[in-house]
Design an enzyme around this catalytic site. Structure first.
Site, PDB file in Angstrom:
ATOM      1  N   GLY A 171       0.819  -1.202   0.000  1.00 32.11           N
ATOM      2  CA  GLY A 171       0.000   0.000   0.000  1.00 32.11           C
ATOM      3  C   GLY A 171       0.858   1.258   0.000  1.00 32.11           C
ATOM      4  O   GLY A 171       1.860   1.328   0.709  1.00 32.11           O
TER       5      GLY A 171
ATOM      6  N   HIS B   4      -9.627   4.932   1.559  1.00 26.07           N
ATOM      7  CA  HIS B   4      -8.309   5.182   0.981  1.00 26.07           C
ATOM      8  C   HIS B   4      -7.914   6.652   0.929  1.00 26.07           C
ATOM      9  O   HIS B   4      -6.773   6.967   0.581  1.00 26.07           O
ATOM     10  CB  HIS B   4      -8.232   4.565  -0.418  1.00 26.07           C
ATOM     11  CG  HIS B   4      -8.152   3.066  -0.380  1.00 26.07           C
ATOM     12  ND1 HIS B   4      -9.252   2.273  -0.184  1.00 26.07           N
ATOM     13  CD2 HIS B   4      -7.089   2.224  -0.465  1.00 26.07           C
ATOM     14  CE1 HIS B   4      -8.884   1.006  -0.179  1.00 26.07           C
ATOM     15  NE2 HIS B   4      -7.579   0.944  -0.346  1.00 26.07           N
TER      16      HIS B   4
ATOM     17  N   ARG C 228       1.077  -5.508  -5.272  1.00 24.21           N
ATOM     18  CA  ARG C 228       1.288  -6.703  -4.459  1.00 24.21           C
ATOM     19  C   ARG C 228       1.499  -7.891  -5.394  1.00 24.21           C
ATOM     20  O   ARG C 228       0.900  -7.950  -6.464  1.00 24.21           O
ATOM     21  CB  ARG C 228       0.103  -6.936  -3.520  1.00 24.21           C
ATOM     22  CG  ARG C 228       0.011  -5.880  -2.417  1.00 24.21           C
ATOM     23  CD  ARG C 228      -1.126  -6.192  -1.451  1.00 24.21           C
ATOM     24  NE  ARG C 228      -1.079  -5.326  -0.278  1.00 24.21           N
ATOM     25  CZ  ARG C 228      -1.674  -4.141  -0.187  1.00 24.21           C
ATOM     26  NH1 ARG C 228      -2.337  -3.682  -1.233  1.00 24.21           N
ATOM     27  NH2 ARG C 228      -1.578  -3.415   0.902  1.00 24.21           N
TER      28      ARG C 228
ATOM     29  N   THR D 103       4.377   2.884   5.602  1.00 20.59           N
ATOM     30  CA  THR D 103       2.997   2.426   5.740  1.00 20.59           C
ATOM     31  C   THR D 103       2.258   3.355   6.688  1.00 20.59           C
ATOM     32  O   THR D 103       2.818   3.778   7.706  1.00 20.59           O
ATOM     33  CB  THR D 103       2.912   0.984   6.275  1.00 20.59           C
ATOM     34  OG1 THR D 103       1.560   0.687   6.651  1.00 20.59           O
ATOM     35  CG2 THR D 103       3.803   0.777   7.491  1.00 20.59           C
TER      36      THR D 103
ATOM     37  N   ASP E 123       2.696   0.005  11.937  1.00 24.60           N
ATOM     38  CA  ASP E 123       2.706  -1.320  12.584  1.00 24.60           C
ATOM     39  C   ASP E 123       3.995  -2.097  12.373  1.00 24.60           C
ATOM     40  O   ASP E 123       4.014  -3.326  12.541  1.00 24.60           O
ATOM     41  CB  ASP E 123       1.521  -2.152  12.086  1.00 24.60           C
ATOM     42  CG  ASP E 123       1.569  -2.407  10.583  1.00 24.60           C
ATOM     43  OD1 ASP E 123       2.387  -1.771   9.889  1.00 24.60           O
ATOM     44  OD2 ASP E 123       0.774  -3.236  10.096  1.00 24.60           O
TER      45      ASP E 123
ATOM     46  N   ASP F  74       4.752  -4.454   6.073  1.00 28.52           N
ATOM     47  CA  ASP F  74       5.045  -5.817   6.510  1.00 28.52           C
ATOM     48  C   ASP F  74       5.312  -6.763   5.347  1.00 28.52           C
ATOM     49  O   ASP F  74       6.306  -7.500   5.341  1.00 28.52           O
ATOM     50  CB  ASP F  74       3.869  -6.323   7.354  1.00 28.52           C
ATOM     51  CG  ASP F  74       4.066  -7.743   7.850  1.00 28.52           C
ATOM     52  OD1 ASP F  74       3.487  -8.654   7.230  1.00 28.52           O
ATOM     53  OD2 ASP F  74       4.798  -7.941   8.828  1.00 28.52           O
TER      54      ASP F  74
ATOM     55  N   GLN G 163      -7.244   8.201   3.349  1.00 27.60           N
ATOM     56  CA  GLN G 163      -6.226   8.279   4.397  1.00 27.60           C
ATOM     57  C   GLN G 163      -4.820   8.045   3.859  1.00 27.60           C
ATOM     58  O   GLN G 163      -3.841   8.421   4.493  1.00 27.60           O
ATOM     59  CB  GLN G 163      -6.532   7.251   5.492  1.00 27.60           C
ATOM     60  CG  GLN G 163      -7.813   7.528   6.246  1.00 27.60           C
ATOM     61  CD  GLN G 163      -8.302   6.309   7.013  1.00 27.60           C
ATOM     62  OE1 GLN G 163      -7.908   6.075   8.150  1.00 27.60           O
ATOM     63  NE2 GLN G 163      -9.167   5.520   6.403  1.00 27.60           N
TER      64      GLN G 163
ATOM     65  N   ARG H   1     -26.831  14.588  30.391  1.00 26.16           N
ATOM     66  CA  ARG H   1     -26.381  15.906  30.850  1.00 26.16           C
ATOM     67  C   ARG H   1     -26.482  16.966  29.743  1.00 26.16           C
ATOM     68  O   ARG H   1     -25.913  18.053  29.857  1.00 26.16           O
ATOM     69  CB  ARG H   1     -24.956  15.826  31.386  1.00 26.16           C
ATOM     70  CG  ARG H   1     -23.868  15.585  30.374  1.00 26.16           C
ATOM     71  CD  ARG H   1     -22.481  15.794  31.035  1.00 26.16           C
ATOM     72  NE  ARG H   1     -21.410  15.836  30.063  1.00 26.16           N
ATOM     73  CZ  ARG H   1     -20.685  14.803  29.672  1.00 26.16           C
ATOM     74  NH1 ARG H   1     -20.937  13.600  30.208  1.00 26.16           N
ATOM     75  NH2 ARG H   1     -19.728  14.937  28.771  1.00 26.16           N
TER      76      ARG H   1
ATOM     77  N   ARG I 177      -5.276  -1.702   9.455  1.00 26.77           N
ATOM     78  CA  ARG I 177      -5.164  -3.155   9.392  1.00 26.77           C
ATOM     79  C   ARG I 177      -5.368  -3.747  10.781  1.00 26.77           C
ATOM     80  O   ARG I 177      -6.418  -3.562  11.370  1.00 26.77           O
ATOM     81  CB  ARG I 177      -3.824  -3.567   8.775  1.00 26.77           C
ATOM     82  CG  ARG I 177      -3.874  -4.883   8.047  1.00 26.77           C
ATOM     83  CD  ARG I 177      -2.609  -5.193   7.314  1.00 26.77           C
ATOM     84  NE  ARG I 177      -1.439  -5.207   8.167  1.00 26.77           N
ATOM     85  CZ  ARG I 177      -0.374  -5.947   7.948  1.00 26.77           C
ATOM     86  NH1 ARG I 177      -0.314  -6.728   6.893  1.00 26.77           N
ATOM     87  NH2 ARG I 177       0.664  -5.913   8.765  1.00 26.77           N
TER      88      ARG I 177
ATOM     89  N   ASP J  36      -0.062   2.498   8.576  1.00 28.61           N
ATOM     90  CA  ASP J  36      -0.543   1.733   9.734  1.00 28.61           C
ATOM     91  C   ASP J  36       0.331   1.879  10.976  1.00 28.61           C
ATOM     92  O   ASP J  36      -0.117   1.574  12.081  1.00 28.61           O
ATOM     93  CB  ASP J  36      -0.649   0.253   9.371  1.00 28.61           C
ATOM     94  CG  ASP J  36      -1.599   0.006   8.215  1.00 28.61           C
ATOM     95  OD1 ASP J  36      -2.499   0.844   7.989  1.00 28.61           O
ATOM     96  OD2 ASP J  36      -1.439  -1.017   7.523  1.00 28.61           O
TER      97      ASP J  36
END
Length: 319
Positions: free
Chosen positions: A11, A249, A72, A125, A129, A103, A251, A211, A171, A127
């Site tokens: 990505g 996407h 990919r 990435t 991650d 990854d 993002q 409230r 992810r 993510d």
């Protein structure tokens, strides 16, 4: 080394172009030829490889996406596919490869490294991650994109007195959801790293409604569930009127922030420095604003961790 290659894979993320620029210009500064691999590992196998010069990476530092394109590849997961890539690099005289991605991209670089071809991984990435680095290229830009969306959606939520569910990417990691939710003042944040209680969330919404609070923002990481699925749970439990925004996407796109441009420049240049020192099989990163590198084979055996103190803080501030 006299010749190196650079590719982007998986990505796309804002700042990849800044990293490519850094790799190319750092290498040329040291009299090394640089070859761009177009289309990720698919392009590597098919030989879609072109020599890059200073002009090739001019005026790209501010652009989102990747000028090298990305894809990919299932075939590259096989030994045969990897051998095709190695043969193409040998054909062009490429002695080392900088891989910018997440990854899956790292796993490709790991496979090449295990077969004796030196690679350096650069974390690209949204993510956030990838173990071994506090920040990945593109995370900060994606985070600001989400915060901007939350701010806009809050205006509508306030006007119509509704509960809005905002589904964000990431992810299996909750970094985007947690940081954007905290910065955007979300009442509830759902992340894969922490369990949630529907009863507790419903009670918080009802308490706020009692409230006089007429709207709520709930940020859901895609690794937990879909926004539509969670909205249905909210309506069934509270009977509140809800709306769902899946940011998707958007993002990944947009001009990278200054933070991502600087991070990408530093990491890309550091990757070249490692190859200059004949240190292949590494993964670069940043810790406490210091450049670091780790064994790329070992890094993938580590688990990504998230600062759960931030999650605790978000719950304390959303009372």
């Amino acid at each position: 080394m006299k010749k190196i290659g650079v590719l982007t894979s998986g990505g796309d993320s804002p700042g990849m172009n800044a990293a490519v620029r850094a790799v190319v210009r750092k290498a040329i500064y040291h009299n090394i030829e640089v070859y761009g691999v177009y289309g990720g590992y698919s392009g590597l196998m098919s030989g879609n490889i072109k020599k890059l010069d200073l002009g090739s990476v001019g005026d790209i530092i501010h652009r989102g996406g990747t000028v090298l394109h990305s894809a990919r590849s299932e075939e590259f997961k096989t030994k045969e596919g990897q051998q095709k890539g190695i043969e193409q690099m040998k054909k062009h005289g490429i002695e080392g490869l900088v891989v910018i991605g997440g990854d899956g991209s790292y796993r490709g670089a790991k496979a090449l490294t295990e077969q004796g071809f030196p690679c350096v991984g650069v974390p690209g990435t949204i993510d956030n991650d990838i173990p071994g680095t506090q920040y990945t290229i593109g995370f900060d830009t994606a985070l600001n994109t989400v915060i901007d969306a939350i701010d806009k959606i809050r205006d509508t939520a306030t006007s119509h007195e509704r509960t809005f569910i905002i589904e964000v990417m990431g992810r299996d990691a909750g970094d985007i959801a947690l940081c954007a939710g905290l910065a955007g003042g979300a009442e509830t944040i759902l992340i894969p790293e922490a369990n949630y209680s529907m009863d507790e969330i419903a009670e918080r919404l009802k308490k706020g409604h009692g409230r006089g609070k007429k709207h709520s923002i709930i940020v859901v990481a895609e690794g937990v569930c879909s926004g539509m699925e969670f909205a249905k749970q909210i309506e069934e439990t509270t009977n509140f009127d809800t709306r769902v925004s899946v940011l998707g996407h958007m993002q990944r796109g947009g001009s990278p922030t200054a933070f991502d441009r600087v991070l990408a420049s530093r990491l890309g240049a550091h990757a070249v420095e490692l190859l200059l020192e004949d240190k292949g099989g590494r993964a670069v990163g940043i810790q406490n604003n210091n450049l670091v590198d780790h064994d790329i084979i070992e890094i993938l055996d580590r688990e990504h961790t998230l600062d759960l103190d931030l999650y605790k803080l978000s719950k304390e501030l959303s009372i």
